[in-house]
Design an enzyme around this catalytic site. Structure first.
Site, mmCIF file in Angstrom:
data_model
loop_
_atom_site.group_PDB
_atom_site.id
_atom_site.type_symbol
_atom_site.label_atom_id
_atom_site.label_comp_id
_atom_site.label_asym_id
_atom_site.label_seq_id
_atom_site.Cartn_x
_atom_site.Cartn_y
_atom_site.Cartn_z
ATOM 1 N N GLY A 119 5.102 11.827 26.420
ATOM 2 C CA GLY A 119 4.186 13.148 26.199
ATOM 3 C C GLY A 119 3.104 12.633 25.205
ATOM 4 O O GLY A 119 2.404 13.551 24.858
ATOM 5 N N THR A 120 2.953 11.105 24.772
ATOM 6 C CA THR A 120 1.730 10.979 23.912
ATOM 7 C C THR A 120 0.425 11.320 24.568
ATOM 8 O O THR A 120 -0.516 11.891 24.058
ATOM 9 C CB THR A 120 1.711 9.590 23.348
ATOM 10 N N ASN A 121 0.332 11.229 25.797
ATOM 11 C CA ASN A 121 -0.937 11.345 26.419
ATOM 12 C C ASN A 121 -1.217 12.851 26.589
ATOM 13 O O ASN A 121 -2.421 13.218 26.427
ATOM 14 C CB ASN A 121 -1.021 10.691 27.919
ATOM 15 N N HIS A 158 -3.085 5.226 34.203
ATOM 16 C CA HIS A 158 -2.310 3.930 34.532
ATOM 17 C C HIS A 158 -2.406 3.084 33.306
ATOM 18 O O HIS A 158 -3.843 2.697 32.881
ATOM 19 C CB HIS A 158 -2.585 3.475 35.633
ATOM 20 N N LEU A 206 4.267 10.812 44.302
ATOM 21 C CA LEU A 206 4.150 11.901 45.134
ATOM 22 C C LEU A 206 3.833 11.723 46.454
ATOM 23 O O LEU A 206 3.383 10.701 46.890
ATOM 24 C CB LEU A 206 3.043 12.788 44.586
ATOM 25 N N ASP A 236 -2.042 4.093 42.745
ATOM 26 C CA ASP A 236 -2.861 3.454 41.857
ATOM 27 C C ASP A 236 -4.348 2.980 42.519
ATOM 28 O O ASP A 236 -4.985 2.278 42.112
ATOM 29 C CB ASP A 236 -2.204 2.425 41.049
ATOM 30 N N GLU A 278 -5.510 2.618 21.751
ATOM 31 C CA GLU A 278 -7.121 2.057 21.737
ATOM 32 C C GLU A 278 -7.707 2.487 23.164
ATOM 33 O O GLU A 278 -8.812 2.311 23.193
ATOM 34 C CB GLU A 278 -7.053 0.599 21.470
HETATM 35 C C1 GAR Z 1 1.946 5.862 29.508
HETATM 36 O O1 GAR Z 1 1.621 4.367 28.909
HETATM 37 C C2 GAR Z 1 1.221 5.880 30.983
HETATM 38 O O2 GAR Z 1 0.033 5.165 31.187
HETATM 39 C C3 GAR Z 1 2.172 5.368 31.862
HETATM 40 O O3 GAR Z 1 3.416 5.895 31.135
HETATM 41 C C4 GAR Z 1 3.281 6.118 29.710
HETATM 42 C C5 GAR Z 1 3.571 7.347 29.728
HETATM 43 O O4 GAR Z 1 3.555 7.505 28.107
HETATM 44 N N1 GAR Z 1 2.244 5.825 33.199
HETATM 45 C C6 GAR Z 1 2.561 5.161 33.855
HETATM 46 O O5 GAR Z 1 2.789 3.712 34.016
HETATM 47 C C7 GAR Z 1 2.209 5.325 35.819
HETATM 48 N N2 GAR Z 1 2.245 4.293 36.552
HETATM 49 P P1 GAR Z 1 3.612 9.264 27.297
HETATM 50 O O6 GAR Z 1 4.533 9.924 28.049
HETATM 51 O O7 GAR Z 1 3.836 8.875 26.032
HETATM 52 O O8 GAR Z 1 2.209 9.823 27.727
#
Ligand code: GAR
Length: 214
Positions: A16-18, A114, A98, A155, A183
């Site tokens: 969940g950093t995003n 992505h 989904l 995607d 970044e």
């Molecule tokens: C992120 O790098 C996101 O872009 C990727 O999973 C990671 C989740 O990190 N998503 C995909 O690859 C979707 N195809 P997070 O849980 O720390 O946000």
């Protein structure tokens, strides 16, 4: 009067950093047209749930493995999202593909982050660390991240934001993943979310005006 905001549901599966970047953006005023109202995780152990709880955001777990079918799994999510009145769904590290009917239900109101420059290293099978492994194996010198609308092609939806990141000679999949997050992802996801919320608010306004005229 308080500013009108789009209620946002963030779907997560892992760290969940995003989600953290979105929470930070709401606090710092980068995200002003939307409010994170609900976080749904496909995994009860996801650290993303702790981040949401610490920020005082409502959470739910909808586990694909305990649902009888994909349809039941998605119906559980739809019920939660719609009952909360969310106008936007953000896939932030949600690692389950989904169905077309779920996506159609939120057409124009569902976006995904992505970790590559689409159309490179994307589509089924490309998620998380695998994307960066593939980029390094191909020897690209530049990679990055993309935020796009979600449509029935994995995607394949319209691109909203992209940001490039240079690959270093000594990069490993893990170091590259981290730099792409720092970044690119954590910058473009809040930015794209704000843009889409603004768009939703103005289209809601246009529809209300149309109703008044009719
Ligand atoms: C992120 O790098 C996101 O872009 C990727 O999973 C990671 C989740 O990190 N998503 C995909 O690859 C979707 N195809 P997070 O849980 O720390 O946000």
């Amino acid at each position: 009067m308080d500013k009108e905001k789009v209620k946002i549901c963030v779907l997560v599966s892992g760290g969940g950093t995003n989600l953290g970047a979105l929470i930070g953006a709401e606090k710092s005023g980068i995200l002003t047209s939307g409010k994170i109202s609900l976080v749904i995780s496909s995994n009860a152990d996801a650290y993303a749930l702790t981040r949401a709880k610490e920020a005082g955001i409502k959470t739910a777990v909808v586990d694909r493995r305990t649902a009888k079918s994909r349809e039941e799994f998605e119906q559980q999510m739809i019920k939660l999202i719609d009952e909360e009145g969310c106008g936007l769904v953000v896939l932030a590290g949600f690692l389950i593909i989904l169905s077309e009917s779920f996506i159609r239900h939120y057409e124009g109101r569902i976006i995904n982050i992505h970790p590559s420059l689409i159309p490179s290293f994307c589509g089924e099978g490309y998620y998380g660390l695998r994307v960066h492994e593939a980029a390094l194996a191909r020897g690209v010198k530049v990679t990055g991240a993309t935020v796009h609308y979600v449509n029935k092609i994995t995607d394949g939806g319209e691109i909203i934001e992209q940001r490039a990141v240079y690959v270093r000679e000594d990069d490993t999949p893990k170091t590259l993943q981290r730099r792409v997050m720092e970044e690119a992802e954590w910058i473009i996801l809040p930015k794209a979310t704000e843009l889409v919320c603004q768009k939703i608010l103005s289209s809601n306004k246009a529809n209300t005006n149309k109703d008044i005229k009719n």
